[in-house]
Motif scaffolding. Structure first.
Motif, PDB file in Angstrom:
ATOM      1  N   ASN A 195      39.258  49.914 -28.242  1.00  0.00           N
ATOM      2  CA  ASN A 195      39.605  48.528 -27.942  1.00  0.00           C
ATOM      3  C   ASN A 195      38.350  47.677 -27.781  1.00  0.00           C
ATOM      4  O   ASN A 195      37.281  48.179 -27.408  1.00  0.00           O
ATOM      5  N   LYS A 196      38.504  46.375 -28.020  1.00  0.00           N
ATOM      6  CA  LYS A 196      37.355  45.481 -27.892  1.00  0.00           C
ATOM      7  C   LYS A 196      36.945  45.348 -26.427  1.00  0.00           C
ATOM      8  O   LYS A 196      37.785  45.425 -25.516  1.00  0.00           O
TER       9      LYS A 196
ATOM     10  N   SER B  91      35.944  42.786 -24.807  1.00  0.00           N
ATOM     11  CA  SER B  91      36.462  41.575 -24.156  1.00  0.00           C
ATOM     12  C   SER B  91      37.879  41.755 -23.626  1.00  0.00           C
ATOM     13  O   SER B  91      38.317  40.988 -22.774  1.00  0.00           O
ATOM     14  N   GLN B  92      38.592  42.773 -24.095  1.00  0.00           N
ATOM     15  CA  GLN B  92      39.922  43.051 -23.562  1.00  0.00           C
ATOM     16  C   GLN B  92      39.852  43.422 -22.077  1.00  0.00           C
ATOM     17  O   GLN B  92      40.800  43.182 -21.337  1.00  0.00           O
TER      18      GLN B  92
ATOM     19  N   THR C  66      36.302  37.238 -22.454  1.00  0.00           N
ATOM     20  CA  THR C  66      35.456  36.711 -23.521  1.00  0.00           C
ATOM     21  C   THR C  66      34.238  35.993 -22.922  1.00  0.00           C
ATOM     22  O   THR C  66      34.198  35.703 -21.728  1.00  0.00           O
TER      23      THR C  66
ATOM     24  N   LEU D  90      33.242  33.758 -30.955  1.00  0.00           N
ATOM     25  CA  LEU D  90      34.325  34.610 -30.465  1.00  0.00           C
ATOM     26  C   LEU D  90      34.748  35.651 -31.503  1.00  0.00           C
ATOM     27  O   LEU D  90      35.000  36.816 -31.156  1.00  0.00           O
ATOM     28  N   GLY D  91      34.796  35.245 -32.764  1.00  0.00           N
ATOM     29  CA  GLY D  91      35.201  36.182 -33.809  1.00  0.00           C
ATOM     30  C   GLY D  91      34.274  37.370 -33.928  1.00  0.00           C
ATOM     31  O   GLY D  91      34.715  38.506 -34.169  1.00  0.00           O
ATOM     32  N   LYS D  92      32.969  37.132 -33.767  1.00  0.00           N
ATOM     33  CA  LYS D  92      31.986  38.216 -33.833  1.00  0.00           C
ATOM     34  C   LYS D  92      32.006  39.054 -32.556  1.00  0.00           C
ATOM     35  O   LYS D  92      31.897  40.276 -32.596  1.00  0.00           O
ATOM     36  N   GLU D  93      32.152  38.395 -31.412  1.00  0.00           N
ATOM     37  CA  GLU D  93      32.205  39.131 -30.146  1.00  0.00           C
ATOM     38  C   GLU D  93      33.399  40.083 -30.120  1.00  0.00           C
ATOM     39  O   GLU D  93      33.287  41.222 -29.639  1.00  0.00           O
ATOM     40  N   ASN D  94      34.508  39.633 -30.678  1.00  0.00           N
ATOM     41  CA  ASN D  94      35.721  40.446 -30.658  1.00  0.00           C
ATOM     42  C   ASN D  94      35.658  41.636 -31.617  1.00  0.00           C
ATOM     43  O   ASN D  94      36.555  42.486 -31.605  1.00  0.00           O
ATOM     44  N   LEU D  95      34.622  41.696 -32.429  1.00  0.00           N
ATOM     45  CA  LEU D  95      34.411  42.881 -33.269  1.00  0.00           C
ATOM     46  C   LEU D  95      33.857  44.053 -32.453  1.00  0.00           C
ATOM     47  O   LEU D  95      33.958  45.211 -32.864  1.00  0.00           O
TER      48      LEU D  95
ATOM     49  N   THR E 195      33.656  46.845 -29.942  1.00  0.00           N
ATOM     50  CA  THR E 195      34.524  47.729 -29.155  1.00  0.00           C
ATOM     51  C   THR E 195      33.692  48.554 -28.169  1.00  0.00           C
ATOM     52  O   THR E 195      32.461  48.601 -28.256  1.00  0.00           O
TER      53      THR E 195
END
Length: 354
Positions: free
Chosen positions: A122-123, A125-126, A130, A137-142, A144
């Motif tokens: 899981n990422k 940020s979960q 965030t 955000l799109g790159k940070e959520n990559l 895990t």
């Protein structure tokens, strides 16, 4: 005649059983030993019991003292073969693990996963929200938890600080291996997932279950573990036994196997915050170069390692049921986790049993 033969066979049977029993008593290295969780009792076995080379002991000790060591322990099947202290250090003195303690974070992350508190796929940020980096955000959520375990977050490794302002995009997660302090975010993940402080969860789920002492201290941007040398040896013994302490499963074997085998295809010599010997190539901290061959060519190929600044070492060698601990100051002027010290040290260690 038949009765006589039967009697002879029975005598031979009992003599054989008696010899087997005596073998297990006089050669304690046939079974795995775990020291009690409290007290100073710890079984030993001698150089002569193992039929090792006594003449190789003093050159090894001389080298360790010359190279600013504070402690050195060899375990075989859990029993102490050598335990030596230098330069005023004692069995009761705590010393820092430096980056060798990354393996503690890896292990406790695995424990939290087996308790279904988190999933390393899981990422990040979960669990911690965030904005923990400065990335879009799109790159940070990559990123895990597995990326933090494998040093493949893609974050810029030129800065040690893990404040969001210093966690800057360098590459997509999973595409670049770079040694970075960002792994400590796993401690925040475990804390949030468990609803406890990192240290409380660590103490309850790992430290106290294998009889370690020690505590976490904040040194700069890092949370660093300090303990006695025997506590470090206890952790090494746990990992030699694939996460089991005696008959108790502390870390499940599936995660242990993942942690101590190549975790990505960039740095073959790296697992989940463990260094792996005997691979065809490897990377080193602060470098994007690929080095050919085994990390420590003089050491067994199946060895996995916890390596810390100023030459803090846990070497685990499954093929020899061996754990080796070295604590101290830097062996040489170069204070990297890995240095020529390892190569020469292993020449002297292997002289004991070859």
């Amino acid at each position: 005649m038949t009765k006589t033969i039967c009697k002879i066979l029975m005598v031979l049977f009992f003599v054989s059983c008696s010899k087997d029993d005596n073998t297990s008593e006089t050669n304690p290295t046939q079974t795995m030993y775990f020291p009690p969780l409290t007290g100073s009792t710890w079984e030993t076995t001698s150089i002569s019991d193992l039929k090792w080379n006594q003449n190789a002991v003093q050159p090894l000790l001389d080298y360790l003292e010359l190279k600013h060591s504070k402690s050195f322990i060899i375990l075989v099947n859990g029993r102490i073969v050598m335990e030596n202290y230098f330069n005023g250090h004692t069995a009761s003195t705590n010393w820092y693990w430096a980056s060798a303690g990354k393996t503690l974070t890896s292990t406790v992350t695995g424990i939290a996963q087996q308790e279904n508190l988190l999933n390393i796929n899981n990422k990040v940020s979960q669990y911690i929200g965030t904005g923990w980096t400065s990335e879009a955000l799109g790159k940070e959520n990559l990123i895990t938890c597995r990326h933090l375990l494998t040093m493949t977050s893609g974050l810029d490794d030129s800065k040690d600080d893990v404040d969001p302002a210093n966690l800057i995009y360098k590459a997509d997660a999973g595409t670049r291996w770079a040694y970075h302090n960002v792994y400590v975010k796993l401690q925040d993940v475990v804390a949030q997932a468990s609803g406890q402080t990192w240290e409380n969860y660590f103490n309850t789920k790992l430290r106290d279950k294998i009889g370690m002492n020690g505590n976490w201290v904040q040194l700069g941007v890092n949370s660093v573990y300090t303990s006695t040398s025997r506590s470090m040896a206890r952790f090494g013994l746990l990992m030699l036994n694939k996460g089991k302490w005696d008959n108790n499963i502390i870390l499940n074997e599936t995660y242990f196997n993942e942690a101590t085998t190549t975790s990505q295809n960039i740095n073959l010599g790296y697992g989940y915050l463990w260094w792996l010997n005997g691979k065809t190539n490897y990377h080193l901290p602060q470098s994007q170069l690929t080095f050919q061959g085994s990390i420590i060519p003089t050491a067994p190929n199946d060895m996995f390692m916890a390596l810390g600044k100023n030459d803090q070492k846990i070497y685990v060698v499954p093929s020899k049921n061996m754990v080796i601990i070295r604590m101290g100051d830097a062996a040489d002027d170069v204070n990297l986790a890995l240095s020529d010290f390892d190569k020469t040290l292993w020449e002297k260690i292997s002289a004991l049993y070859q």
